[in-house]
Design a protein around this motif. Sequence first.
Motif, PDB file in Angstrom:
ATOM      1  N   ALA A  86       0.822  -1.210   0.000  1.00 20.35           N
ATOM      2  CA  ALA A  86       0.000   0.000   0.000  1.00 20.35           C
ATOM      3  C   ALA A  86       0.863   1.270   0.000  1.00 20.35           C
ATOM      4  CB  ALA A  86      -0.969  -0.022   1.178  1.00 20.35           C
ATOM      5  N   PRO A  87       1.788   1.433   0.961  1.00 19.70           N
ATOM      6  CA  PRO A  87       2.634   2.638   0.918  1.00 19.70           C
ATOM      7  C   PRO A  87       3.727   2.577  -0.146  1.00 19.70           C
ATOM      8  CG  PRO A  87       3.279   1.268   2.779  1.00 19.70           C
ATOM      9  CD  PRO A  87       2.031   0.659   2.189  1.00 19.70           C
ATOM     10  N   TYR A  88       3.984   1.390  -0.685  1.00 22.56           N
ATOM     11  CA  TYR A  88       5.023   1.224  -1.715  1.00 22.56           C
ATOM     12  C   TYR A  88       4.800   2.161  -2.908  1.00 22.56           C
ATOM     13  CZ  TYR A  88       7.593  -1.039  -5.552  1.00 22.56           C
ATOM     14  OH  TYR A  88       8.412  -1.284  -6.627  1.00 22.56           O
ATOM     15  N   LEU A 109       0.698  14.288 -11.108  1.00 20.50           N
ATOM     16  CA  LEU A 109      -0.685  14.147 -10.649  1.00 20.50           C
ATOM     17  C   LEU A 109      -1.125  12.687 -10.626  1.00 20.50           C
ATOM     18  CD1 LEU A 109      -3.293  15.667  -9.821  1.00 20.50           C
ATOM     19  CD2 LEU A 109      -3.924  15.688 -12.237  1.00 20.50           C
ATOM     20  N   VAL A 110      -0.785  11.945 -11.676  1.00 23.66           N
ATOM     21  CA  VAL A 110      -1.178  10.535 -11.767  1.00 23.66           C
ATOM     22  C   VAL A 110      -0.539   9.711 -10.649  1.00 23.66           C
ATOM     23  CG1 VAL A 110      -0.955   8.429 -13.141  1.00 23.66           C
ATOM     24  CG2 VAL A 110      -1.651  10.560 -14.237  1.00 23.66           C
ATOM     25  N   VAL A 111       0.774   9.830 -10.515  1.00 18.50           N
ATOM     26  CA  VAL A 111       1.473   9.015  -9.505  1.00 18.50           C
ATOM     27  C   VAL A 111       1.048   9.413  -8.097  1.00 18.50           C
ATOM     28  CG1 VAL A 111       3.707   8.295  -8.601  1.00 18.50           C
ATOM     29  CG2 VAL A 111       3.435   8.680 -11.055  1.00 18.50           C
ATOM     30  N   LEU A 112       0.919  10.720  -7.852  1.00 22.12           N
ATOM     31  CA  LEU A 112       0.503  11.171  -6.525  1.00 22.12           C
ATOM     32  C   LEU A 112      -0.902  10.687  -6.177  1.00 22.12           C
ATOM     33  CD1 LEU A 112       1.745  14.849  -5.992  1.00 22.12           C
ATOM     34  CD2 LEU A 112       2.356  12.806  -4.690  1.00 22.12           C
ATOM     35  N   SER A 113      -1.799  10.683  -7.146  1.00 19.08           N
ATOM     36  CA  SER A 113      -3.170  10.241  -6.877  1.00 19.08           C
ATOM     37  C   SER A 113      -3.194   8.761  -6.500  1.00 19.08           C
ATOM     38  CB  SER A 113      -4.071  10.499  -8.091  1.00 19.08           C
ATOM     39  OG  SER A 113      -3.682   9.724  -9.212  1.00 19.08           O
ATOM     40  N   PHE A 114      -2.404   7.949  -7.193  1.00 24.08           N
ATOM     41  CA  PHE A 114      -2.318   6.528  -6.837  1.00 24.08           C
ATOM     42  C   PHE A 114      -1.621   6.353  -5.491  1.00 24.08           C
ATOM     43  CE2 PHE A 114      -3.388   5.690 -11.254  1.00 24.08           C
ATOM     44  CZ  PHE A 114      -4.075   4.483 -11.185  1.00 24.08           C
ATOM     45  N   ALA A 115      -0.580   7.159  -5.246  1.00 24.03           N
ATOM     46  CA  ALA A 115       0.145   7.067  -3.974  1.00 24.03           C
ATOM     47  C   ALA A 115      -0.756   7.419  -2.795  1.00 24.03           C
ATOM     48  CB  ALA A 115       1.361   7.992  -3.997  1.00 24.03           C
ATOM     49  N   LEU A 116      -1.562   8.469  -2.953  1.00 25.40           N
ATOM     50  CA  LEU A 116      -2.481   8.862  -1.884  1.00 25.40           C
ATOM     51  C   LEU A 116      -3.563   7.811  -1.664  1.00 25.40           C
ATOM     52  CD1 LEU A 116      -2.850  12.695  -2.591  1.00 25.40           C
ATOM     53  CD2 LEU A 116      -1.645  11.592  -0.697  1.00 25.40           C
ATOM     54  N   PHE A 122      -3.707   1.993   3.252  1.00 29.07           N
ATOM     55  CA  PHE A 122      -2.758   1.567   4.286  1.00 29.07           C
ATOM     56  C   PHE A 122      -3.247   1.938   5.678  1.00 29.07           C
ATOM     57  CE2 PHE A 122       0.923   2.812   6.949  1.00 29.07           C
ATOM     58  CZ  PHE A 122       1.520   1.569   7.096  1.00 29.07           C
ATOM     59  N   TYR A 123      -3.613   3.200   5.870  1.00 31.48           N
ATOM     60  CA  TYR A 123      -4.016   3.654   7.196  1.00 31.48           C
ATOM     61  C   TYR A 123      -5.369   3.082   7.620  1.00 31.48           C
ATOM     62  CZ  TYR A 123      -0.086   6.866   7.081  1.00 31.48           C
ATOM     63  OH  TYR A 123       1.178   7.386   7.038  1.00 31.48           O
ATOM     64  N   PHE A 151       7.335   0.078  11.030  1.00 35.18           N
ATOM     65  CA  PHE A 151       8.766  -0.082  10.765  1.00 35.18           C
ATOM     66  C   PHE A 151       9.012  -1.258   9.819  1.00 35.18           C
ATOM     67  CE2 PHE A 151      12.842  -2.124  11.718  1.00 35.18           C
ATOM     68  CZ  PHE A 151      13.720  -1.061  11.505  1.00 35.18           C
ATOM     69  N   LEU A 152       8.327  -2.365  10.048  1.00 38.16           N
ATOM     70  CA  LEU A 152       8.451  -3.529   9.158  1.00 38.16           C
ATOM     71  C   LEU A 152       7.985  -3.184   7.744  1.00 38.16           C
ATOM     72  CD1 LEU A 152       7.223  -6.510  11.402  1.00 38.16           C
ATOM     73  CD2 LEU A 152       9.576  -5.943  10.747  1.00 38.16           C
ATOM     74  N   CYS A 153       6.951  -2.359   7.649  1.00 34.73           N
ATOM     75  CA  CYS A 153       6.465  -1.938   6.339  1.00 34.73           C
ATOM     76  C   CYS A 153       7.521  -1.103   5.610  1.00 34.73           C
ATOM     77  CB  CYS A 153       5.175  -1.135   6.486  1.00 34.73           C
ATOM     78  SG  CYS A 153       3.719  -2.148   6.764  1.00 34.73           S
ATOM     79  N   GLY A 154       8.170  -0.211   6.361  1.00 31.22           N
ATOM     80  CA  GLY A 154       9.239   0.586   5.770  1.00 31.22           C
ATOM     81  C   GLY A 154      10.345  -0.299   5.221  1.00 31.22           C
ATOM     82  N   PHE A 155      10.691  -1.342   5.981  1.00 34.92           N
ATOM     83  CA  PHE A 155      11.715  -2.284   5.533  1.00 34.92           C
ATOM     84  C   PHE A 155      11.221  -3.092   4.335  1.00 34.92           C
ATOM     85  CE2 PHE A 155      14.131  -6.363   6.078  1.00 34.92           C
ATOM     86  CZ  PHE A 155      15.384  -5.829   5.789  1.00 34.92           C
ATOM     87  N   GLY A 156       9.923  -3.467   4.377  1.00 39.55           N
ATOM     88  CA  GLY A 156       9.336  -4.215   3.265  1.00 39.55           C
ATOM     89  C   GLY A 156       9.332  -3.413   1.980  1.00 39.55           C
TER      90      GLY A 156
END
Length: 226
Positions: A86-88, A109-116, A122-123, A151-156
């Motif tokens: 999800a945060p990837y 805009l495209v990448v940010l919209s998918f990232a958000l 994720f949350y 933290f594990l997600c950050g590592f993942g």
Amino acid sequence: METIKTLIQSKFKTLSLVIVALTFSVIALMVRIKLNKSFFYLFLVWNVFLAIIPYTITMYLNTKQNLNKLKFGFWFLVWLAFLPNAPYIVTDLIHIRIGNDTWLWLDVLVVLSFALSGLLLFYLSLLDMQKLTASYFKKIPVETSTTFIIFLCGFGVYLGRFLRYNSWEIISNPQVLISDVFEIMVSPFQNITAWLFTLGFSGFLIVGYWMVKHLTLSHPHNPEDI
């Protein structure tokens, strides 16, 4: 079926927000494809599909009233394996550097919209799992375990972005994955980038978590919306 119907009704506002976010992302991507005549960012659809999986799992677990701890533990591990997807999507911003300068703003805009959309999923999934875990294991310190999960997600995300591992390689290719993880763990100074990225990205996610958590607590009259 009645339980699923009740769950969807109770989560209607949240699901509506998710659908609106995803719809905007897809529309922006379609406009980008039309104007730029390129399917390059089509992989974002697959990435957001993977981001939906952990939220789908917590939605499923919310429909199970009498799940034993062993089965819950199994689903928790599956959820944890897919959660970094999800945060990837935030890291897909690196692809902007190879885009067309004419439509650079559209690429952003495209990448940010998918990232958000990925961060939203994720949350939402994290908060759902937090409540589920507290109900099954009342003695576990929820906030501490949530910080560790982030933290594990950050590592993942590091493993996925830089070492190109996928969630299913935990089963299909565990030997190489474990070997790489062990190398990073025992030789931190030789793998400083891994640790800096993990700490930095985890910090970013934790700040976002506390913001979302604060907004949730500031609206206690609608707890089911989250």
